[in-house]
Write an enzyme that holds these catalytic residues in place. Sequence first.
Site, mmCIF file in Angstrom:
data_model
loop_
_atom_site.group_PDB
_atom_site.id
_atom_site.type_symbol
_atom_site.label_atom_id
_atom_site.label_comp_id
_atom_site.label_asym_id
_atom_site.label_seq_id
_atom_site.Cartn_x
_atom_site.Cartn_y
_atom_site.Cartn_z
ATOM 1 N N CYS A 1 0.841 -1.204 0.000
ATOM 2 C CA CYS A 1 0.000 0.000 0.000
ATOM 3 C C CYS A 1 0.875 1.253 0.000
ATOM 4 O O CYS A 1 1.327 1.709 1.056
ATOM 5 C CB CYS A 1 -0.924 -0.011 1.215
ATOM 6 N N CYS B 1 -0.578 4.126 2.069
ATOM 7 C CA CYS B 1 -0.438 3.994 3.526
ATOM 8 C C CYS B 1 1.007 4.242 3.965
ATOM 9 O O CYS B 1 1.255 4.865 4.985
ATOM 10 C CB CYS B 1 -0.839 2.604 3.995
ATOM 11 N N ASP B 2 1.951 3.731 3.194
ATOM 12 C CA ASP B 2 3.325 3.655 3.688
ATOM 13 C C ASP B 2 4.337 4.548 2.959
ATOM 14 O O ASP B 2 5.470 4.683 3.424
ATOM 15 C CB ASP B 2 3.821 2.196 3.608
#
Length: 315
Positions: free
Chosen positions: A133, A136-137
Amino acid sequence: MVHKVVVIGSGPAGLTAALYAARANLAPVVIRGLQPGGLIATTSEVENYPGFPDAINGYDLAEKMEKQAGKFGTVYMDGIVEKVDLAQRPFKLYVDNGDVIEAETLVISTGASPRKLGVPGENELANRGVSYCAVCDGFFFKEKKLVVVGGGNSALDEGLFLTRFASEVTIVHRRDSLRADPVLETRANNNPKINFIWDTVVTKVLGTERVEGVMLKNIKTGEEMEYEAQGVFPYIGHIPNTALFVGQLDLDENGYIKSDGRTRTNIAGVFVAGDVEDHIYRQAITAAGTGCMAAMEASWFLDNLDGQSEGLGTW
Ligand code: NAP
C-alpha cells in the site's frame, strides 16, 4: 432479527449495493470486513471515477460512498465474517465478534487481496520495507530507493505516487512491455525518478531487520544481481477473497465467484458484486455498477419470495 439484505464487504461494490438497498427501504447491513472502504481506499489518486475531474483520493472516495449509503439508513458493522451457512434461508453469517447475523438475501462484495511475490524474505520483512500500500506507507520512504514490481496500472500509478517521497523508483517487470494504460506509461517515462528493469523477476527480498535490497533475475538471460532498495512494493495483481464460500458457492478455476451475468450466484438469494466476481474489468466504477445490480436483484428477489410473480426473469 432477520435482515432483508446483508452486504459483506465495504468497497465500491458493497457500498453501492447498500446505497441502492437503503433507498429501496431494505435497511441493509454492511459488514465492513478486513479492509474498510476496500482496495480503493488504499489507492492514491483516482482519476477515472466519473464526477471527479480533478481526481479524488481513494480513501476520500470510499468515505463519501459510505456516508451517502449511511444517509439512507445503511447500518455499518465492524467485523470479519468467519463462517457462512448458505444451505438454507435465512442465511447465517458468523462474525468474529461472536455475532450471528441472519439474512434473507446476501450481497457478497469481499473483493480481492494483493497477490504476493511468494519469494523468501517477503513475509519476514512485511511492514519492514515490504508494503502492498503505497498510500499507507509511502510517507515512510522519504529519500529512499524503492522497487515496485509489476507492469499493470497499479504498479505505474503507485510507482508514480511513490516518487513524491522516494529518491528513486525502479519498476521491475517480468516482460519487456507494459500492461498499464499508455497515459501512465508516458507519465512514468517522463518522470526522472522512475526507471525500468525489464524481463526481470524478484527472486528474494534481502535484509535482516529491514529491507536492504532485492535479488533480481533476468528471465531471458538467467543473469542474477543484487539490487539495493529500502522498500519493495509488489503490485502484481490480486486474488479473490472467496475462502469463506468454498464448498457452498460455485467458483471458477481461479477462485472467483461465478454469476449468471446478473450478479446471481448458484444459490437463490445470494448475489455477488465487484472484484470477487470480476476478473476482467476490476474498476471502481464497474464494481459500483455491479453493486447497484446486486441490490436491484436482491430487491426483486425479495418481492418474489411468495412465488406469485417471477418479476424480471426466472431462476
Ligand atoms: P494487473 O493489471 O493484473 O497487472 C499485474 C501485473 O503484475 C502485470 O503486469 C503482470 O505481468 C504482473 N505479474 C503478475 N504476476 C506476477 C508475478 N508472479 N511475478 C511478477 N509479475 C507478475 O493488476 P493491477 O495493476 O493490480 O490492476 C488490476 C486492475 O485494476 C486492472 O484492471 C487495472 O486496469 C485496474 N486499475 C486501474 C487503475 C487506473 O485506471 N488508474 C489503477 C490501478 C488499477 P504481465 O503483464 O506479464 O501479465
